[in-house]
Design an enzyme around this catalytic site. Sequence first.
Site, PDB file in Angstrom:
ATOM      1  N   HIS A 135       0.830  -1.201   0.000  1.00 62.62           N
ATOM      2  CA  HIS A 135       0.000   0.000   0.000  1.00 62.62           C
ATOM      3  C   HIS A 135       0.863   1.249   0.000  1.00 62.62           C
ATOM      4  O   HIS A 135       1.872   1.319   0.715  1.00 62.62           O
ATOM      5  CB  HIS A 135      -0.876   0.115   1.263  1.00 62.62           C
ATOM      6  N   CYS A 136       0.470   2.245  -0.795  1.00 63.17           N
ATOM      7  CA  CYS A 136       0.917   3.616  -0.566  1.00 63.17           C
ATOM      8  C   CYS A 136      -0.371   4.429  -0.447  1.00 63.17           C
ATOM      9  O   CYS A 136      -1.322   3.960   0.184  1.00 63.17           O
ATOM     10  CB  CYS A 136       1.861   4.114  -1.667  1.00 63.17           C
ATOM     11  N   LEU A 137      -0.448   5.613  -0.986  1.00 63.57           N
ATOM     12  CA  LEU A 137      -1.679   6.381  -0.843  1.00 63.57           C
ATOM     13  C   LEU A 137      -2.756   5.889  -1.806  1.00 63.57           C
ATOM     14  O   LEU A 137      -3.843   5.480  -1.389  1.00 63.57           O
ATOM     15  CB  LEU A 137      -1.404   7.874  -1.062  1.00 63.57           C
ATOM     16  N   SER A 143       3.891   2.097  -4.646  1.00 63.71           N
ATOM     17  CA  SER A 143       3.575   0.664  -4.641  1.00 63.71           C
ATOM     18  C   SER A 143       3.816   0.041  -6.009  1.00 63.71           C
ATOM     19  O   SER A 143       4.379  -1.059  -6.122  1.00 63.71           O
ATOM     20  CB  SER A 143       2.112   0.450  -4.224  1.00 63.71           C
TER      21      SER A 143
END
Length: 251
Positions: A135-137, A143
């Site tokens: 996960h990133c934003l 990611s």
Amino acid sequence: MVKMTISSNVDSSDDELDGPVEQTPLAISWVKVDAEHKVGITALPGCICYGQRRSLRCDVDHLRDLGVKDSFVLCTFAELRSFKVRNLLWDLDEVRVNVHHTPVDPESELSVDNFVRILDELEESVRSGRPTVVHCLCGYGRSSVLVALLILRLNSHLTAETAIAVVRDYHGPGAICTVRQYNFVKEFRQRIERLVPNKPSEAGLVPAGAAALREPVAAAAVAAAAAAASPPVQAASVAAAAAAVMTGAVL
């Protein structure tokens, strides 16, 4: 792996919602990174941003129900606070998901050393057969870069352009969404070779069983040629070539 212990009196995103909560399951793009393994890319669970109001508890429970065992969280602590998921690491740990908090600052220059360290952990999780998500934003930047680099590490004969195309084919054309990210993936192997000139590239090591992946090299060459004729952000032709790679059982 970094296991985080966060005070239980820290509110999760569910306690800070003022409007309706999105209840649809968290979308996961399962990207095939080699002949045997997949890695999931998702947006930040429970995130409140860009008009979205997701439930952290629902998203974490969804990951648990899918059997996810390892979670790589690339957001910084500042981002977790800003997007109302300060309790994310605690909640994942609570449902017995191994938490790898490996932050990548979105405002800083992408670091080869940092990504090599994250890749070492990610490869170990994937090779151990543990269902793993990143996960990133939004899932389209850090990611997607990480998963493309994993594809390069596990498939030494593939080009960076093909790895990017594969991620875009699974996760959407917006993946690896800036020129800086595109160039970082493209130059990653060369940067490692400059850091360790007398050793093979970390991203180019041939994994066990990789011989079975060598045959469709021609498809990878087609993808590379297509990428050379197109700007980084307009990779429709590369994505088409990636489809040929996948049908050839490379990924």
